[in-house]
Design a protein around this motif. Structure first.
Motif, short mmCIF file in Angstrom:
data_model
loop_
_atom_site.label_atom_id
_atom_site.label_comp_id
_atom_site.label_asym_id
_atom_site.label_seq_id
_atom_site.Cartn_x
_atom_site.Cartn_y
_atom_site.Cartn_z
N GLY A 64 8.60 -22.23 -13.37
CA GLY A 64 8.47 -20.89 -12.82
C GLY A 64 8.55 -19.75 -13.79
O GLY A 64 8.22 -18.61 -13.44
N CYS A 102 14.33 -13.98 -14.00
CA CYS A 102 13.91 -15.37 -14.24
C CYS A 102 14.73 -15.95 -15.38
O CYS A 102 15.31 -15.22 -16.18
CB CYS A 102 12.42 -15.46 -14.57
SG CYS A 102 11.92 -14.54 -16.02
N ASN A 116 13.24 -19.33 -9.98
CA ASN A 116 12.17 -18.61 -10.67
C ASN A 116 10.91 -18.55 -9.81
O ASN A 116 10.27 -17.50 -9.68
CB ASN A 116 11.83 -19.30 -12.00
CG ASN A 116 12.90 -19.10 -13.06
OD1 ASN A 116 13.79 -18.27 -12.92
ND2 ASN A 116 12.82 -19.89 -14.12
N THR A 117 10.57 -19.68 -9.22
CA THR A 117 9.36 -19.74 -8.40
C THR A 117 9.48 -18.85 -7.17
O THR A 117 8.53 -18.15 -6.80
CB THR A 117 9.09 -21.19 -7.97
OG1 THR A 117 9.01 -22.03 -9.14
CG2 THR A 117 7.78 -21.29 -7.21
N SER A 137 7.93 -23.56 -2.94
CA SER A 137 8.51 -23.80 -4.27
C SER A 137 8.40 -25.27 -4.67
O SER A 137 8.12 -25.60 -5.82
CB SER A 137 9.97 -23.36 -4.29
OG SER A 137 10.09 -21.97 -4.05
#
Length: 333
Positions: A64, A102, A116-117, A137
């Motif tokens: 991500g 992130c 992150n995703t 995700s």
């Protein structure tokens, strides 16, 4: 499963059992994704300045971090070109202008990769990517649905094109087709020899002009495309009396079966068909719609279909001529 410039994929395995059939379907599915992955990998390479290939596409993105970097980069480009997204009905959506949290060191498959995703997907919603175009995700982190990831990035590329950010090649082809549909082709105006214009008076010699750049339209619909379409349509050769129609109507437009389709060459490698709101390789499209190819794919034990002088008819097929999907049963006494 792309153009004749790409490695040719096998037409069908020996379908002796369902497991082998499922493996073949998976390989066909992956091959149909290759042009999309190559296109998006090139787009991400140009925007992020990193080397990303179709083979490493999911591995590079699955934690991500690069997607969050992509979002921040596009966010800056959007802000430079326009302060707001185009109006959608009575509502306007401002471009987010914030740092996207992130973690660069997030291990693949970890909670941090999912986080992150999720942050990237939240940003996508704010810039106008619809829910139907988003992925879960898990689809990215665990490589469950590469196609959904690709479709989301393509939709992001469509939004980027509104702000003069160069989109992926497939989106450029979509805009090219949209322009072609809006502007009808000019009527032909042949000039007979008797009405030929008079020769221009001699002028002083001038330096040779710079050759004009070949537009993307010429690259995607030129002679190379016609040769590639002809090569794919004739391989394998069909000797049926009623052949499946593949006929060029105009530049980049073909009659395939009973449908009129836009066909384009992507990066001089892949022959792509515009189908609905998406794209499909020409070979994959023929496998689904050409009766001869459909018959060859469904043969048992990989034996090629006998080439007959007439189109295949279900009445002419023996019980061994087609795929038995499930043959394991217990007879009732």
């Amino acid at each position: 499963m792309c153009s004749f410039l790409s490695p040719k994929q096998p037409s069908g395995p020996g379908l002796t059992d369902m497991q082998q059939y499922q493996q073949w379907l998976a390989s066909r599915h992956e091959a149909s994704l290759l042009p999309m992955k190559e296109d998006l990998a090139l787009w991400l390479t140009n925007i992020l300045g990193l080397e990303i290939t179709a083979e490493s596409f999911m591995d590079c993105l699955d934690n991500g971090f690069l997607l969050c970097q992509l979002a921040e980069t596009l966010q800056k480009k959007f802000g430079q070109n326009d302060g707001e997204l185009p109006a959608c009905g009575n509502s306007k959506q401002s471009i987010p202008c914030r740092r996207i949290p992130c973690r660069q060191s997030a291990p693949s498959g970890s909670f941090f990769a999912r986080d992150n995703t999720a942050n990237f997907l939240t940003w996508c919603r704010k810039v106008g990517v619809g829910e139907t175009c988003l992925f879960e995700s898990e689809d990215l982190v665990l490589h469950k649905q590469p196609r959904e990831v690709c479709l989301c990035l393509l939709e992001l590329g469509r939004i980027a094109s509104r702000y003069n950010v160069e989109p992926p090649g497939l989106i450029q082809l979509e805009k090219e087709i949209e322009q072609e549909e809006k502007s009808p082709p000019p009527p032909p105006s042949p000039v007979s020899p008797a009405q030929a214009p008079p020769p221009s008076p001699p002028t002083s010699p001038s330096p040779s002009p710079t050759p004009p750049k070949v537009s993307s339209c010429k690259k995607s619909t030129g002679k190379l495309l016609d040769e590639a379409v002809r090569h794919i349509a004739d391989d394998p050769p069909c000797r049926c009396l009623n052949k499946f129609c593949v006929e060029r109507q105009s530049q980049g437009r073909y009659r395939v079966g009973e449908k009129m389709l836009f066909i384009r060459m992507l990066h001089n490698r892949h022959v792509m068909v515009r189908v609905g709101g998406g794209w499909e390789t020409f070979e994959s499209y023929l496998l689904k719609h050409d009766p001869c190819r459909m018959l060859q794919v469904s043969r048992v034990e990989g034996k090629p279909s006998p080439i007959s002088s007439k189109s295949p008819n279900i009445k002419d097929l023996s019980p061994d001529s087609y795929l038995v999907v499930a043959a394991h049963y217990r007879s009732k006494k």
